[in-house]
Design an enzyme around this catalytic site. Sequence first.
Site, PDB file in Angstrom:
ATOM      1  N   SER A  15      30.812 -11.097  23.500  1.00 36.28           N
ATOM      2  CA  SER A  15      29.540 -11.186  24.205  1.00 36.28           C
ATOM      3  C   SER A  15      29.784 -11.797  25.581  1.00 36.28           C
ATOM      4  CB  SER A  15      28.574 -12.078  23.409  1.00 36.28           C
ATOM      5  OG  SER A  15      27.578 -12.611  24.258  1.00 36.28           O
ATOM      6  N   GLU A  72      28.274   0.171  15.597  1.00 38.03           N
ATOM      7  CA  GLU A  72      26.901   0.318  16.111  1.00 38.03           C
ATOM      8  C   GLU A  72      26.751   1.608  16.905  1.00 38.03           C
ATOM      9  OE1 GLU A  72      25.357  -3.241  18.084  1.00 38.03           O
ATOM     10  OE2 GLU A  72      26.723  -4.418  16.860  1.00 38.03           O
ATOM     11  N   LYS A  76      30.762 -14.946  19.787  1.00 34.78           N
ATOM     12  CA  LYS A  76      30.431 -13.660  19.186  1.00 34.78           C
ATOM     13  C   LYS A  76      31.620 -12.718  19.040  1.00 34.78           C
ATOM     14  CE  LYS A  76      27.040 -12.281  18.078  1.00 34.78           C
ATOM     15  NZ  LYS A  76      26.012 -11.608  18.876  1.00 34.78           N
ATOM     16  N   HIS A 119      18.522   0.243  -2.551  1.00 38.93           N
ATOM     17  CA  HIS A 119      17.489  -0.425  -1.735  1.00 38.93           C
ATOM     18  C   HIS A 119      18.061  -1.631  -1.002  1.00 38.93           C
ATOM     19  CE1 HIS A 119      14.626   1.906  -4.240  1.00 38.93           C
ATOM     20  NE2 HIS A 119      15.456   1.566  -5.214  1.00 38.93           N
TER      21      HIS A 119
END
Length: 476
Positions: free
Chosen positions: A294, A307, A300, A173
């Site tokens: 970024s 992803e 970043k 979980h």
Amino acid sequence: MAPQSDSGKNVQHGAALWHGRFTQEPAQELMAFTQSLSFDQQLWPFDIIGSLAHVHMLGATGVLPSGDVAVITEALHAVRTEFETGVFVFIETDEDIHTAIERRVTQLCGDVGGKLHTARSRNDQVATALRLWCKHNVAQIVQRTFGLVETLVLRGDESGWGQDGIYLPGYTHLQRAQPVLLAHHLAAHAWAMLRDIDRLQQSLERLDVSPLGAGALAGSSLPIDPSVSAAQMGFGKVFANSLDAVSDRDFVAEILFDLALLGTHLSRMGEEWVLWTTEEFGFAHLDDAFATGSSMLPQKKNADIAELARGKTGRLIGNLTSILVVLKGLPLAYNRDLQEDKEPLFDSVNQVSLALTAMTGMIASATFHPDAMAHAADAEALAATDLAEWLVQQGMPFRQAHAVIGELVRQVLVSGESLKSLTAAHPSLGAQAAQLIGDGVGVRQRKSPGAAGPASASVQQKLLRQEIDRLQKISA
Ligand code: ARG
């Protein structure tokens, strides 16, 4: 308009191969909507292999004289060279790669080229080329998947399977549950990938059937022998039913399923890397070459490969859905709907290939942070189950032990005292049980067969290597 018979290099116009019973040329709108050339061009090597095998068979069975076979074979080789050197020119009536190649063969060798399509239809031709394409391209996916498996195993071996192996919290979980060896965690993904390889290999074995010689749907009145062309192309089997041969796209659906599941596995792994490389987890960082920045936020560093491994799974599942919906409700035998098999197939194979190598590079070059992993895994609460199991060893029923330790955990939350000190002071537990709480203790308690600790690691390592070797032998 009849096909022109010049060198063909700059030919722009021609007639459809099927023009005989038509009085008008195909409308622009028809060609624009029905053509598949824009996406089936990549079948050219396999169409030529199929055509060479077909003409060889026509010669071997005496349907064509050997002189014709030689002329057509030479023209097919010349067309192959034109593709290889990038000088092949398509014309506006080339509906698909199959008509383009036959048209060009006829331009090169004259009327005898018209004999290439004897006892053949585009229906068995396209099914043949597509199966050959799958054999070639899916074998490459299998190799790339082996590459990822080897990287996972290597990174696991480096991180250690022994008493001092790197460990991290295992989650259920997404809540910290029990400590596990990093090698065990990485191997879990390797096992899933090995099942993907197994599935792809089985799909490859099932699709290894030549449909060539089925004709449009019902075979031929000529004395052809489909087993001759099948052997020439290296197929393991030859079709038994002509209707099935031209209409079966199960192999496309199977591969799309195999790739959707493989992509789903990559997606799950990708999600973990997204988490692991956050400042919140801090379990790993990516090599600069395998991370992105970024455009606005200078600080970043993003895990875009991970992803996209997650994001691309959407279209992989969509492609599987697409072929199933196309097939559903199609009467025997060939229907033009079947042309819709190619784009989903090509897309999934292409995307999974790219994802596999990108993920392999990302994982191979990433740096793990053992201290952050250990710090999270050594949180006292992760010893709770081992404390309950200690009570079980003293004879207490597990359900009762669970309640005792649950109460202890509650006291920790309420009192702010450590679990270790409360355990040591507990009448049913005491100093011996308290030794189960400590840095690196928990992972070593994972002792049962197949468990996440060092005790059973050597067995798993051996089984993993055995399975890799078994599957590699099948692909060899
Ligand atoms: N481009 C077609 C396809 O991919 C080739 C088969 C066409 N056959 C036909 N009978 N129109 O399916």
